[in-house]
Design a protein around this motif. Structure first.
Motif, PDB file in Angstrom:
ATOM      1  N   LEU A   1       0.928  -1.087   0.050  1.00  0.00           N
ATOM      2  CA  LEU A   1       0.064  -0.008   0.109  1.00  0.00           C
ATOM      3  C   LEU A   1       0.678   1.197   0.172  1.00  0.00           C
ATOM      4  O   LEU A   1       1.806   1.326   0.944  1.00  0.00           O
ATOM      5  N   LEU A   2       0.712   1.972  -1.031  1.00  0.00           N
ATOM      6  CA  LEU A   2       1.890   2.993  -1.246  1.00  0.00           C
ATOM      7  C   LEU A   2       1.048   4.451  -1.378  1.00  0.00           C
ATOM      8  O   LEU A   2       1.290   5.080  -2.417  1.00  0.00           O
ATOM      9  N   PRO A   3       0.605   5.066  -0.274  1.00  0.00           N
ATOM     10  CA  PRO A   3       0.170   6.371  -0.265  1.00  0.00           C
ATOM     11  C   PRO A   3       0.839   7.499  -0.612  1.00  0.00           C
ATOM     12  O   PRO A   3       2.273   7.428  -0.151  1.00  0.00           O
ATOM     13  N   TYR A   4       0.645   8.623  -1.052  1.00  0.00           N
ATOM     14  CA  TYR A   4       1.216   9.879  -1.152  1.00  0.00           C
ATOM     15  C   TYR A   4       0.448  10.581  -0.173  1.00  0.00           C
ATOM     16  O   TYR A   4      -0.671  10.572   0.178  1.00  0.00           O
TER      17      TYR A   4
ATOM     18  N   LYS B   1       4.433  10.905 -11.646  1.00  0.00           N
ATOM     19  CA  LYS B   1       5.649  10.745 -10.923  1.00  0.00           C
ATOM     20  C   LYS B   1       5.517   9.616  -9.538  1.00  0.00           C
ATOM     21  O   LYS B   1       6.198   8.603  -9.445  1.00  0.00           O
ATOM     22  N   CYS B   2       4.274   9.809  -9.103  1.00  0.00           N
ATOM     23  CA  CYS B   2       3.727   8.984  -8.063  1.00  0.00           C
ATOM     24  C   CYS B   2       3.708   7.465  -8.567  1.00  0.00           C
ATOM     25  O   CYS B   2       3.965   6.390  -8.012  1.00  0.00           O
ATOM     26  N   ALA B   3       3.127   7.524  -9.568  1.00  0.00           N
ATOM     27  CA  ALA B   3       2.476   6.034 -10.281  1.00  0.00           C
ATOM     28  C   ALA B   3       3.837   5.597 -10.614  1.00  0.00           C
ATOM     29  O   ALA B   3       4.171   4.178 -10.314  1.00  0.00           O
ATOM     30  N   ARG B   4       5.062   6.153 -11.097  1.00  0.00           N
ATOM     31  CA  ARG B   4       6.105   5.431 -11.415  1.00  0.00           C
ATOM     32  C   ARG B   4       7.229   5.327 -10.069  1.00  0.00           C
ATOM     33  O   ARG B   4       7.814   4.095  -9.891  1.00  0.00           O
TER      34      ARG B   4
ATOM     35  N   ILE C   1       3.836   1.832   2.720  1.00  0.00           N
ATOM     36  CA  ILE C   1       5.250   2.609   2.510  1.00  0.00           C
ATOM     37  C   ILE C   1       4.690   3.883   1.716  1.00  0.00           C
ATOM     38  O   ILE C   1       4.139   3.965   0.660  1.00  0.00           O
ATOM     39  N   ASP C   2       5.061   4.996   2.675  1.00  0.00           N
ATOM     40  CA  ASP C   2       4.717   6.285   2.401  1.00  0.00           C
ATOM     41  C   ASP C   2       5.795   6.795   1.168  1.00  0.00           C
ATOM     42  O   ASP C   2       6.889   6.802   1.510  1.00  0.00           O
ATOM     43  N   ILE C   3       5.357   6.978   0.074  1.00  0.00           N
ATOM     44  CA  ILE C   3       6.125   7.239  -0.821  1.00  0.00           C
ATOM     45  C   ILE C   3       6.389   9.049  -1.025  1.00  0.00           C
ATOM     46  O   ILE C   3       7.168   9.416  -1.811  1.00  0.00           O
ATOM     47  N   SER C   4       5.632   9.643  -0.167  1.00  0.00           N
ATOM     48  CA  SER C   4       6.086  11.273  -0.180  1.00  0.00           C
ATOM     49  C   SER C   4       7.451  11.474  -0.158  1.00  0.00           C
ATOM     50  O   SER C   4       7.791  12.527  -0.904  1.00  0.00           O
ATOM     51  N   PRO C   5       8.381  10.968   1.005  1.00  0.00           N
ATOM     52  CA  PRO C   5       9.743  11.600   1.069  1.00  0.00           C
ATOM     53  C   PRO C   5      10.345  11.736  -0.394  1.00  0.00           C
ATOM     54  O   PRO C   5      10.939  12.388  -0.745  1.00  0.00           O
ATOM     55  N   GLN C   6      10.298  10.445  -1.083  1.00  0.00           N
ATOM     56  CA  GLN C   6      11.139  10.403  -2.091  1.00  0.00           C
ATOM     57  C   GLN C   6      10.542  11.243  -3.445  1.00  0.00           C
ATOM     58  O   GLN C   6      11.363  11.742  -4.177  1.00  0.00           O
ATOM     59  N   VAL C   7       9.025  11.178  -3.634  1.00  0.00           N
ATOM     60  CA  VAL C   7       8.517  12.126  -4.622  1.00  0.00           C
ATOM     61  C   VAL C   7       8.635  13.587  -4.470  1.00  0.00           C
ATOM     62  O   VAL C   7       9.134  14.341  -5.270  1.00  0.00           O
TER      63      VAL C   7
END
Length: 271
Positions: free
Chosen positions: A59-62, A111-114, A87-93
């Protein structure tokens, strides 16, 4: 016209998943669970095909993702007893856009999708698992996906099912009612819905796509079914304009046998 035999489709797709994984020397599948319909259906199919111990969900929320999406993702994983990790993808995005500011919100969504797919492929290696795709036929045909983002996968279980058929299969598989009932959304930004962005309801889009692609009807025949010419041509342009998303990158031919042109063996050709 688009009704399906759900029991038969389930049998075919679970066999397809098992075959796709085992023939490539794997035992496990990993997939991103968004809290939406498509990923919940693929989760259910993978669980039936491989067993809960051989399926792993991410589960990969932004940071702007709807909290309901995360709740529904957890709900699906618990309903089908599949282990998952958030896994929160906010830091890397955000780190990327702090250096190269986005020009529009679609750029952030892509970008979030990739980024999600990058994480999934990393976990593919960690879990020794193939990435199961969650794209449906409606989205693939009109290009409603991010290239090398949500469209990337080792195999696509529901890629030949229209969205309305995915709804039908979801009910058959026991996907939680909350997930089936909500409006489809890629959750790219607050308030975003698929049908609003596409500009036509899935129930109409699917019939039109079926007539254009599967039945190969001409414009006159489709107009007689009540579809306006402007919509028919707009959908035709969407199909044609997104063909590059549905094919491998073309290779310039220099030798007698060229990948994608006259060297197109199946993946298990040498087994």
């Amino acid at each position: 016209m688009l009704r399906i035999d759900c029991a038969m489709v389930e049998k075919i797709l679970t066999a397809f998943i098992r075959d796709s994984v085992v023939k490539n020397g794997f035992r496990n599948a990993v997939l991103g669970v968004s809290g939406g319909l498509d990923s919940a259906v693929v989760l259910a199919l993978c669980r039936k095909a491989l067993g809960a111990g051989h399926v792993f969900a991410l589960l990969l929320p932004y940071r702007v993702s709807d909290p309901e999406s995360l709740r529904h993702g957890k709900l699906a994983c618990k309903a089908f007893k599949v282990p998952f990790e958030v896994i929160d993808i906010s830091p890397q995005v955000d780190a990327y856009f702090s250096r190269f500011p986005a020009g529009n919100r679609l750029q952030v969504g892509n970008k979030c999708a990739r980024e999600r797919m990058a994480v999934l492929y990393d976990f593919s290696a960690r879990k020794q698992a193939l990435v199961a795709g969650t794209s449906n036929k409606s989205e693939l045909l009109i290009g409603y996906s991010t290239q090398f983002g949500d469209s990337a996968a080792a195999f696509q279980p529901i890629g030949d099912l229209y969205k309305t058929q995915v709804f039908e299969l979801a009910r058959h598989l026991g996907v939680p009612d909350e997930i089936v009932a909500k409006k489809p959304s890629a959750d790219l930004w607050p308030g975003q819905t698929d049908e609003k962005e596409i500009g036509v309801a899935y129930k109409d889009l699917d019939v039109l796509l079926h007539l254009l692609v599967d039945m190969r009807w001409d414009e006159g025949e489709i107009i007689e079914r009540g579809f306006p010419l402007a919509l028919i041509r707009r959908v035709r342009r969407m199909i044609a304009g997104s063909q590059f998303k549905r094919t491998m990158p073309p290779v310039a031919k220099l030798h007698a046998r060229t990948i994608g042109i006259d060297f197109r063996y199946l993946r298990d050709w040498n087994k």
